[in-house]
Motif scaffolding. Structure first.
Motif, PDB file in Angstrom:
ATOM      1  N   ALA A   4     -17.201  -9.059  13.287  1.00  0.00           N
ATOM      2  CA  ALA A   4     -15.956  -9.808  13.046  1.00  0.00           C
ATOM      3  C   ALA A   4     -14.853  -8.900  12.510  1.00  0.00           C
ATOM      4  O   ALA A   4     -13.704  -8.970  12.973  1.00  0.00           O
ATOM      5  CB  ALA A   4     -16.211 -10.960  12.074  1.00  0.00           C
ATOM      6  N   TYR A   5     -15.186  -8.038  11.557  1.00  0.00           N
ATOM      7  CA  TYR A   5     -14.158  -7.140  11.018  1.00  0.00           C
ATOM      8  C   TYR A   5     -13.759  -6.084  12.032  1.00  0.00           C
ATOM      9  O   TYR A   5     -12.599  -5.665  12.073  1.00  0.00           O
ATOM     10  CB  TYR A   5     -14.596  -6.544   9.683  1.00  0.00           C
ATOM     11  N   GLY A   6     -14.677  -5.654  12.889  1.00  0.00           N
ATOM     12  CA  GLY A   6     -14.314  -4.764  13.982  1.00  0.00           C
ATOM     13  C   GLY A   6     -13.318  -5.430  14.921  1.00  0.00           C
ATOM     14  O   GLY A   6     -12.355  -4.800  15.376  1.00  0.00           O
ATOM     15  N   ASP A   7     -13.537  -6.714  15.206  1.00  0.00           N
ATOM     16  CA  ASP A   7     -12.610  -7.467  16.048  1.00  0.00           C
ATOM     17  C   ASP A   7     -11.242  -7.627  15.379  1.00  0.00           C
ATOM     18  O   ASP A   7     -10.205  -7.568  16.050  1.00  0.00           O
ATOM     19  CB  ASP A   7     -13.170  -8.857  16.374  1.00  0.00           C
ATOM     20  N   ILE A   8     -11.249  -7.838  14.076  1.00  0.00           N
ATOM     21  CA  ILE A   8      -9.977  -7.983  13.349  1.00  0.00           C
ATOM     22  C   ILE A   8      -9.162  -6.701  13.481  1.00  0.00           C
ATOM     23  O   ILE A   8      -7.962  -6.748  13.749  1.00  0.00           O
ATOM     24  CB  ILE A   8     -10.223  -8.330  11.861  1.00  0.00           C
ATOM     25  N   ILE A   9      -9.826  -5.559  13.313  1.00  0.00           N
ATOM     26  CA  ILE A   9      -9.127  -4.272  13.361  1.00  0.00           C
ATOM     27  C   ILE A   9      -8.343  -4.137  14.661  1.00  0.00           C
ATOM     28  O   ILE A   9      -7.191  -3.699  14.662  1.00  0.00           O
ATOM     29  CB  ILE A   9     -10.123  -3.101  13.192  1.00  0.00           C
ATOM     30  N   SER A  10      -8.952  -4.555  15.760  1.00  0.00           N
ATOM     31  CA  SER A  10      -8.286  -4.399  17.057  1.00  0.00           C
ATOM     32  C   SER A  10      -7.080  -5.321  17.223  1.00  0.00           C
ATOM     33  O   SER A  10      -6.228  -5.067  18.077  1.00  0.00           O
ATOM     34  CB  SER A  10      -9.288  -4.626  18.195  1.00  0.00           C
ATOM     35  N   TRP A  42      -8.947 -13.433  10.703  1.00  0.00           N
ATOM     36  CA  TRP A  42      -9.122 -13.301   9.252  1.00  0.00           C
ATOM     37  C   TRP A  42      -9.701 -14.590   8.672  1.00  0.00           C
ATOM     38  O   TRP A  42     -10.611 -14.553   7.844  1.00  0.00           O
ATOM     39  CB  TRP A  42      -7.790 -12.987   8.564  1.00  0.00           C
ATOM     40  N   ALA A  43      -9.183 -15.736   9.109  1.00  0.00           N
ATOM     41  CA  ALA A  43      -9.704 -17.018   8.603  1.00  0.00           C
ATOM     42  C   ALA A  43     -11.181 -17.179   8.959  1.00  0.00           C
ATOM     43  O   ALA A  43     -11.967 -17.645   8.137  1.00  0.00           O
ATOM     44  CB  ALA A  43      -8.885 -18.177   9.166  1.00  0.00           C
ATOM     45  N   ARG A  44     -11.564 -16.782  10.162  1.00  0.00           N
ATOM     46  CA  ARG A  44     -12.979 -16.868  10.552  1.00  0.00           C
ATOM     47  C   ARG A  44     -13.862 -15.957   9.721  1.00  0.00           C
ATOM     48  O   ARG A  44     -15.055 -16.203   9.592  1.00  0.00           O
ATOM     49  CB  ARG A  44     -13.134 -16.538  12.036  1.00  0.00           C
ATOM     50  N   SER A  45     -13.289 -14.904   9.136  1.00  0.00           N
ATOM     51  CA  SER A  45     -14.090 -14.005   8.293  1.00  0.00           C
ATOM     52  C   SER A  45     -14.632 -14.716   7.060  1.00  0.00           C
ATOM     53  O   SER A  45     -15.578 -14.239   6.427  1.00  0.00           O
ATOM     54  CB  SER A  45     -13.277 -12.767   7.876  1.00  0.00           C
ATOM     55  N   LEU A  46     -14.049 -15.871   6.732  1.00  0.00           N
ATOM     56  CA  LEU A  46     -14.582 -16.655   5.614  1.00  0.00           C
ATOM     57  C   LEU A  46     -16.039 -17.037   5.843  1.00  0.00           C
ATOM     58  O   LEU A  46     -16.787 -17.253   4.894  1.00  0.00           O
ATOM     59  CB  LEU A  46     -13.739 -17.902   5.379  1.00  0.00           C
ATOM     60  N   ASN A  47     -16.469 -17.123   7.112  1.00  0.00           N
ATOM     61  CA  ASN A  47     -17.869 -17.422   7.412  1.00  0.00           C
ATOM     62  C   ASN A  47     -18.814 -16.383   6.815  1.00  0.00           C
ATOM     63  O   ASN A  47     -19.972 -16.681   6.557  1.00  0.00           O
ATOM     64  CB  ASN A  47     -18.097 -17.500   8.928  1.00  0.00           C
ATOM     65  N   ILE A  85      -8.059 -14.098   0.568  1.00  0.00           N
ATOM     66  CA  ILE A  85      -7.756 -14.479   1.944  1.00  0.00           C
ATOM     67  C   ILE A  85      -6.355 -15.095   2.074  1.00  0.00           C
ATOM     68  O   ILE A  85      -5.669 -14.872   3.064  1.00  0.00           O
ATOM     69  CB  ILE A  85      -8.854 -15.405   2.530  1.00  0.00           C
ATOM     70  N   GLY A  86      -5.912 -15.834   1.074  1.00  0.00           N
ATOM     71  CA  GLY A  86      -4.571 -16.423   1.111  1.00  0.00           C
ATOM     72  C   GLY A  86      -3.473 -15.378   1.246  1.00  0.00           C
ATOM     73  O   GLY A  86      -2.642 -15.459   2.160  1.00  0.00           O
ATOM     74  N   PRO A  87      -3.421 -14.373   0.377  1.00  0.00           N
ATOM     75  CA  PRO A  87      -2.406 -13.332   0.522  1.00  0.00           C
ATOM     76  C   PRO A  87      -2.523 -12.546   1.831  1.00  0.00           C
ATOM     77  O   PRO A  87      -1.509 -12.146   2.408  1.00  0.00           O
ATOM     78  CB  PRO A  87      -2.636 -12.427  -0.690  1.00  0.00           C
ATOM     79  N   VAL A  88      -3.748 -12.328   2.318  1.00  0.00           N
ATOM     80  CA  VAL A  88      -3.901 -11.638   3.605  1.00  0.00           C
ATOM     81  C   VAL A  88      -3.263 -12.479   4.706  1.00  0.00           C
ATOM     82  O   VAL A  88      -2.457 -11.985   5.503  1.00  0.00           O
ATOM     83  CB  VAL A  88      -5.386 -11.342   3.918  1.00  0.00           C
ATOM     84  N   LEU A  89      -3.595 -13.761   4.759  1.00  0.00           N
ATOM     85  CA  LEU A  89      -3.032 -14.642   5.787  1.00  0.00           C
ATOM     86  C   LEU A  89      -1.521 -14.775   5.631  1.00  0.00           C
ATOM     87  O   LEU A  89      -0.779 -14.795   6.619  1.00  0.00           O
ATOM     88  CB  LEU A  89      -3.688 -16.016   5.737  1.00  0.00           C
TER      89      LEU A  89
END
Length: 193
Positions: A116-122, A135-140, A179-183
């Motif tokens: 998931a984090y690899g996918d976010i990077i792209s 990023w929201a899905r990373s909460l899983n 996660i809030g500040p990231v989003l």
């Protein structure tokens, strides 16, 4: 303090990728912390570059985490799959209370988080809605009680925090304060911060 943190981050950025694989989850947790704290306070905004570095640190953390979980033998994996696919609720429940299930579930979660984090990077800096969704899905990654699964697998002692190979002190901070500040940074939405 701030200067020391700066030099730790610079040193970690110059480590070859192979060294990250052998770094402890405590060292990688510190790398994550370097990107969520700013002068002793939780960061409230994240630039594109900061989000890339944070996602990379989190991907490396979850890779190290997954690498430390013993894999099931093929025979154990077949047995577990058979029990979980059984029509007997008793067999399924019994299997879910076994060490084999805890190992399987914990590894699957950690591996999914690494991906998931690899996918976010792209997607960082591209389509903001797609990046925000990832990023929201990373909460899983933080929804399961990973500590209990590690205890059930025999990989973590109850009430141990620093004397084992699994460090996860930032988990509750991630879901409650980061996660809030990231989003908000991705979507340019100050109300998320």
């Amino acid at each position: 303090m701030r200067l020391a943190k700066f030099f730790i981050v610079i040193a970690m950025l110059h480590l070859p990728a192979a060294q990250f694989a052998s770094a402890s989850t405590l060292e990688l947790q510190r790398a994550v912390s370097a990107w969520i704290w700013d002068d002793g306070k939780l960061r409230q905004t994240y630039s594109v570059d900061e989000r890339k570095r944070l996602a990379t640190a989190l991907r490396d953390y979850w890779k190290s985490f997954a690498d430390r979980i013993p894999r099931l033998l093929p025979s154990e994996d077949r047995w577990l799959k058979g029990e979980l696919e059984s029509e007997s609720i008793e067999r399924v429940a019994a299997a879910m209370n076994r060490r084999e299930y805890a190992l399987h579930d914990t590894f699957a979660n950690a591996d999914a988080c690494k991906v998931a984090y690899g996918d976010i990077i792209s997607d960082i800096g591209g389509n903001p809605q797609r990046e925000a969704l990832k990023w929201a899905r990373s909460l899983n990654c933080y929804k399961n009680d990973v500590r209990i699964e590690l205890e059930n697998a025999g990989l973590k002692k109850r009430d141990s925090y620093d004397d084992d190979p699994f460090h996860m002190h930032f988990f509750s901070l991630w879901t409650q304060r980061i996660i809030g500040p990231v989003l908000g940074s991705v979507l340019d939405e100050p109300n998320f911060r």
